[in-house]
Design an enzyme around this catalytic site. Structure first.
Site, PDB file in Angstrom:
ATOM      1  N   SER A   1       3.550  36.839  31.796  1.00 16.07           N
ATOM      2  CA  SER A   1       4.339  35.603  31.636  1.00 16.07           C
ATOM      3  C   SER A   1       4.284  35.052  30.213  1.00 16.07           C
ATOM      4  O   SER A   1       3.213  34.936  29.613  1.00 16.07           O
ATOM      5  CB  SER A   1       3.831  34.532  32.607  1.00 16.07           C
TER       6      SER A   1
ATOM      7  N   LYS B   1       8.869  31.449  44.585  1.00 15.50           N
ATOM      8  CA  LYS B   1       9.787  30.324  44.392  1.00 15.50           C
ATOM      9  C   LYS B   1      10.226  29.686  45.716  1.00 15.50           C
ATOM     10  O   LYS B   1      10.382  28.467  45.791  1.00 15.50           O
ATOM     11  CB  LYS B   1      11.014  30.761  43.574  1.00 15.50           C
TER      12      LYS B   1
ATOM     13  N   ALA C   1      23.941  38.116  43.245  1.00 15.86           N
ATOM     14  CA  ALA C   1      23.937  36.970  44.169  1.00 15.86           C
ATOM     15  C   ALA C   1      22.540  36.756  44.741  1.00 15.86           C
ATOM     16  O   ALA C   1      22.372  36.353  45.883  1.00 15.86           O
ATOM     17  CB  ALA C   1      24.949  37.218  45.289  1.00 15.86           C
TER      18      ALA C   1
ATOM     19  N   TYR D   1      16.022  39.898  29.368  1.00 18.62           N
ATOM     20  CA  TYR D   1      15.833  39.899  27.923  1.00 18.62           C
ATOM     21  C   TYR D   1      14.784  40.941  27.557  1.00 18.62           C
ATOM     22  O   TYR D   1      14.056  41.436  28.424  1.00 18.62           O
ATOM     23  CB  TYR D   1      15.390  38.502  27.425  1.00 18.62           C
TER      24      TYR D   1
ATOM     25  N   GLY E   1      18.815  36.936  27.902  1.00 21.78           N
ATOM     26  CA  GLY E   1      18.417  35.702  28.578  1.00 21.78           C
ATOM     27  C   GLY E   1      17.161  35.034  28.037  1.00 21.78           C
ATOM     28  O   GLY E   1      16.583  34.190  28.729  1.00 21.78           O
TER      29      GLY E   1
HETATM   30  P1  NDP Z   1      16.782  39.019  43.138  1.00 24.64           P
HETATM   31  O1  NDP Z   1      15.926  40.155  43.566  1.00 24.64           O
HETATM   32  O2  NDP Z   1      16.730  37.729  43.879  1.00 24.64           O
HETATM   33  O3  NDP Z   1      18.336  39.470  43.123  1.00 24.64           O
HETATM   34  C1  NDP Z   1      18.672  40.704  42.545  1.00 24.64           C
HETATM   35  C2  NDP Z   1      20.188  40.833  42.432  1.00 24.64           C
HETATM   36  O4  NDP Z   1      20.463  42.014  41.672  1.00 24.64           O
HETATM   37  C3  NDP Z   1      20.903  40.970  43.759  1.00 24.64           C
HETATM   38  O5  NDP Z   1      22.182  40.389  43.658  1.00 24.64           O
HETATM   39  C4  NDP Z   1      20.990  42.490  43.912  1.00 24.64           C
HETATM   40  O6  NDP Z   1      22.080  42.908  44.706  1.00 24.64           O
HETATM   41  C5  NDP Z   1      21.258  42.899  42.483  1.00 24.64           C
HETATM   42  N1  NDP Z   1      20.838  44.266  42.140  1.00 24.64           N
HETATM   43  C6  NDP Z   1      19.586  44.777  42.206  1.00 24.64           C
HETATM   44  N2  NDP Z   1      19.575  46.053  41.763  1.00 24.64           N
HETATM   45  C7  NDP Z   1      20.860  46.348  41.425  1.00 24.64           C
HETATM   46  C8  NDP Z   1      21.491  47.513  40.905  1.00 24.64           C
HETATM   47  N3  NDP Z   1      20.805  48.625  40.640  1.00 24.64           N
HETATM   48  N4  NDP Z   1      22.819  47.459  40.656  1.00 24.64           N
HETATM   49  C9  NDP Z   1      23.510  46.337  40.903  1.00 24.64           C
HETATM   50  N5  NDP Z   1      22.977  45.206  41.410  1.00 24.64           N
HETATM   51  C10 NDP Z   1      21.652  45.210  41.654  1.00 24.64           C
HETATM   52  O7  NDP Z   1      16.431  38.806  41.579  1.00 24.64           O
HETATM   53  P2  NDP Z   1      16.621  37.472  40.731  1.00 24.64           P
HETATM   54  O8  NDP Z   1      17.902  36.857  41.117  1.00 24.64           O
HETATM   55  O9  NDP Z   1      15.385  36.661  40.804  1.00 24.64           O
HETATM   56  O10 NDP Z   1      16.688  38.046  39.222  1.00 24.64           O
HETATM   57  C11 NDP Z   1      17.850  38.674  38.715  1.00 24.64           C
HETATM   58  C12 NDP Z   1      17.695  38.937  37.207  1.00 24.64           C
HETATM   59  O11 NDP Z   1      17.623  37.701  36.509  1.00 24.64           O
HETATM   60  C13 NDP Z   1      16.419  39.713  36.832  1.00 24.64           C
HETATM   61  O12 NDP Z   1      16.760  40.636  35.801  1.00 24.64           O
HETATM   62  C14 NDP Z   1      15.498  38.635  36.295  1.00 24.64           C
HETATM   63  O13 NDP Z   1      14.577  39.160  35.352  1.00 24.64           O
HETATM   64  C15 NDP Z   1      16.502  37.700  35.628  1.00 24.64           C
HETATM   65  N6  NDP Z   1      16.018  36.324  35.502  1.00 24.64           N
HETATM   66  C16 NDP Z   1      15.918  35.788  34.244  1.00 24.64           C
HETATM   67  C17 NDP Z   1      15.485  34.497  34.056  1.00 24.64           C
HETATM   68  C18 NDP Z   1      15.374  33.947  32.666  1.00 24.64           C
HETATM   69  O14 NDP Z   1      14.772  32.868  32.498  1.00 24.64           O
HETATM   70  N7  NDP Z   1      15.931  34.602  31.668  1.00 24.64           N
HETATM   71  C19 NDP Z   1      15.106  33.628  35.205  1.00 24.64           C
HETATM   72  C20 NDP Z   1      15.267  34.270  36.503  1.00 24.64           C
HETATM   73  C21 NDP Z   1      15.698  35.577  36.618  1.00 24.64           C
HETATM   74  P3  NDP Z   1      21.956  43.063  46.315  1.00 24.64           P
HETATM   75  O15 NDP Z   1      22.223  41.697  46.879  1.00 24.64           O
HETATM   76  O16 NDP Z   1      22.998  44.049  46.633  1.00 24.64           O
HETATM   77  O17 NDP Z   1      20.558  43.555  46.604  1.00 24.64           O
END
Ligand code: NDP
Length: 286
Positions: free
Chosen positions: A17, A68, A133, A225, A248
């Site tokens: 972190s 979370k 999503a 990022y 990000g």
């Molecule tokens: P979740 O696990 O909650 O959601 C993941 C999402 O990515 C879902 O929509 C999933 O689709 C999709 N997904 C996963 N693998 C693939 C793939 N190979 N191809 C296409 N779609 C895919 O994760 P989060 O929402 O918590 O995080 C998402 C991203 O955001 C991460 O990279 C995380 O590091 C980043 N993030 C950055 C932050 C920042 O402060 N910069 C803060 C929070 C998150 P499906 O529904 O089909 O499974």
């Protein structure tokens, strides 16, 4: 010397972190006595860890994966963003109980608006195309609405999740539609901001969507990022070399700035911290 305000970030894993470095930078900018530590909570011991921290006089916590939702469930007061996402990344402990906030969306919108300003635009002029999503996407809905986003399209690998999230976003007054990655892009007269909120970049991939979603685009943003451009940023840049792109890191720093403000009532200069974090990322991998 006054007693330091004690804050933590809770997660599992947590060693990676960057939050302690960011919050210590804020505290040092403002000359505030803040002690901010990482805490590894056992996967089955989040509630016990929070109770022990409260008893020890800790004033607040950031919360990251995978806690979370559990953080939201522990709280008795909620911000709009936390209530919509049913997930919290910021907790405030007080004698009245626990308040849950979700500053991810506000942090993202602050970074998007900062970058759109270079084109004399703001989110209120734009439609957003959101790829993904999951939790991070859901955490942005209330902030998109509050920043006046004109319209939202959510594209996701699992189509029903995009449709369900879009329906909930519409119900809070953000006109939204959900579809799969294979959806054809309608033409638009609005400037488009394309945001990757999928985890595909973690696997070195970028969601394959109809290239026409980038028509009229003014910014392509990856929530992920790193020291090197992400897979999404690389793909977009190769398809649309003139389109501004961003990772990000700014979202990370600005969500932290909003949390710091909630705890201390003081707003740090997030941009100065972002520049130092960017430099640190480069040094780590460079
Ligand atoms: P979740 O696990 O909650 O959601 C993941 C999402 O990515 C879902 O929509 C999933 O689709 C999709 N997904 C996963 N693998 C693939 C793939 N190979 N191809 C296409 N779609 C895919 O994760 P989060 O929402 O918590 O995080 C998402 C991203 O955001 C991460 O990279 C995380 O590091 C980043 N993030 C950055 C932050 C920042 O402060 N910069 C803060 C929070 C998150 P499906 O529904 O089909 O499974």
């Amino acid at each position: 010397m006054s007693t330091p305000l004690r804050l933590v970030v809770l997660g599992n894993p947590i060693a990676h972190s960057k939050s302690p470095a960011i919050h210590r930078d804020f505290a040092s900018q403002l000359g505030l006595p803040v002690q901010y530590e990482r805490v590894l909570a056992p996967l089955d011991g989040f509630v016990g860890t929070v109770r022990a921290l409260q008893a020890a006089g800790v004033a607040g916590a950031n919360v990251t994966v995978p806690f979370k939702q559990a953080a939201f469930e522990l709280a008795s007061q909620f911000s709009e963003g936390a209530r919509f996402a049913e997930a919290a990344n910021t907790l405030v402990f007080s004698s009245e109980g626990i308040r849950a906030d979700n500053t991810d969306g506000g942090g993202l919108c602050r970074d998007l608006n900062r970058q759109l300003q270079a084109q004399q635009l703001s989110l209120a002029d734009c439609e957003v195309v959101l790829l993904g999503a999951g939790g991070a996407a859901s955490g942005c809905m209330a902030a998109f609405k509050n920043h006046g986003v004109q319209a939202l399209t959510i594209l996701n690998r699992t189509v029903h999740k995009a449709e369900a999230l879009a329906q909930r976003a519409s119900s809070i007054g953000l006109p939204s539609a959900g579809a799969g990655f294979d959806a054809k892009a309608p033409s638009t007269s609005l400037p488009r901001v394309v945001v990757n909120a999928s985890s595909a970049s973690l696997a070195g991939e970028a969601p394959a969507v109809d290239p026409a979603w980038y028509n009229n685009a003014v910014l392509a943003y990856d929530m992920m990022y790193g020291a090197e451009p992400t897979a999404f940023v690389r793909k977009v840049a190769s398809m649309n070399p003139a389109l501004p792109t961003s990772d990000g890191l700014g979202m990370l720093v600005f969500q932290a700035a909003l949390a710091f403000e909630i705890w201390t009532g003081r707003a740090p200069d997030g941009l100065a911290t972002l520049a130092r974090m960017r430099q640190g990322l480069g040094q780590q991998h460079g």
